[in-house]
Design an enzyme around this catalytic site. Structure first.
Site, PDB file in Angstrom:
ATOM      1  N   HIS A  13      -7.938   1.608   1.904  1.00 34.12           N
ATOM      2  CA  HIS A  13      -7.856   1.261   0.478  1.00 34.12           C
ATOM      3  C   HIS A  13      -8.545  -0.085   0.221  1.00 34.12           C
ATOM      4  O   HIS A  13      -9.305  -0.222  -0.741  1.00 34.12           O
ATOM      5  CB  HIS A  13      -6.395   1.124   0.024  1.00 34.12           C
ATOM      6  N   LYS A  37       8.626  11.896  -6.136  1.00 30.12           N
ATOM      7  CA  LYS A  37       8.033  11.861  -4.795  1.00 30.12           C
ATOM      8  C   LYS A  37       8.756  10.878  -3.860  1.00 30.12           C
ATOM      9  O   LYS A  37       8.550  10.916  -2.648  1.00 30.12           O
ATOM     10  CB  LYS A  37       6.556  11.457  -4.926  1.00 30.12           C
ATOM     11  N   ARG A  87     -12.879  10.214   2.798  1.00 27.80           N
ATOM     12  CA  ARG A  87     -12.959  10.148   4.262  1.00 27.80           C
ATOM     13  C   ARG A  87     -13.677  11.372   4.828  1.00 27.80           C
ATOM     14  O   ARG A  87     -14.215  11.323   5.921  1.00 27.80           O
ATOM     15  CB  ARG A  87     -11.553  10.058   4.862  1.00 27.80           C
ATOM     16  N   SER A 124      -2.028   6.561   4.459  1.00 34.97           N
ATOM     17  CA  SER A 124      -0.695   5.962   4.333  1.00 34.97           C
ATOM     18  C   SER A 124       0.341   6.787   5.094  1.00 34.97           C
ATOM     19  O   SER A 124       1.210   6.238   5.762  1.00 34.97           O
ATOM     20  CB  SER A 124      -0.300   5.875   2.859  1.00 34.97           C
TER      21      SER A 124
END
Ligand code: PNS
Length: 159
Positions: A13, A37, A87, A124
């Site tokens: 990030h 979440k 990515r 993450s």
């Protein structure tokens, strides 16, 4: 606009936000608060960790948003573009429909930056999993995040 969950912020990030800050006059890091979440860190903690990680970037500000569309946050901020890192194929498959939907809804463009290949394995969720089992995450997250994860997974309430 660099939106995300940032639960927690990683060096991937930081790389993308730094590069966005070099391309644009002003960057807003928009932290999504999704109560459904849950998350390892509260939005307040995520923002604190982002501030520590991005302290050197003077044209970056951090905001939280919840219960509204990203395009509305973009409109309100007058954002020229949404910037996301990719990515690989999996990110592209996830990001493309969102980029198309956001453009459909408001005309806002999404700009994709190729992720740093040295950080291609950093997410993450993997960081949290590795940290939870005592793996070494040095260099993959900002130092403040590493310290926060160590604390989290050492304490009895984190187990
Ligand atoms: O880091 P994440 O969890 O992959 O980020 C996803 C995020 C926050 C960019 C996305 O879930 C989002 O934009 N949510 C806000 C609600 C919204 O606008 N949904 C429609 C997206 S097309």
């Amino acid at each position: 606009m660099c939106p995300g969950s940032y639960d927690p912020v990683t060096m991937g990030h930081v790389d993308v936000i730094s590069r966005a800050a070099a391309l644009y006059d002003e960057v807003v890091v928009a932290v999504l608060h999704n109560p459904a979440k849950g998350g390892a860190f509260s939005v307040e903690e995520r923002i604190k960790l982002l501030h520590a990680a991005l302290a050197d970037l003077l044209n970056v500000r951090i905001e939280a948003f919840a219960g509204r569309l990203l395009v509305d946050v973009c409109r309100e901020a007058g954002a020229q573009a949404i910037v996301k890192g990719l990515r690989g194929d999996t990110d592209f498959a996830y990001e493309l429909p969102m980029a198309q939907m956001n453009r459909h809804l408001s005309g806002v463009e999404t700009v994709f930056l190729p992720g740093d290949p040295q950080l291609g394995h950093v997410s993450s969720s993997l960081i949290k999993e590795v940290a939870a089992f005592g793996g070494d995450i040095t260099g993959l997250v900002p130092e403040e995040v590493r310290a926060a994860l160590l604390l989290r997974f050492q304490s009895p309430e984190g187990s």
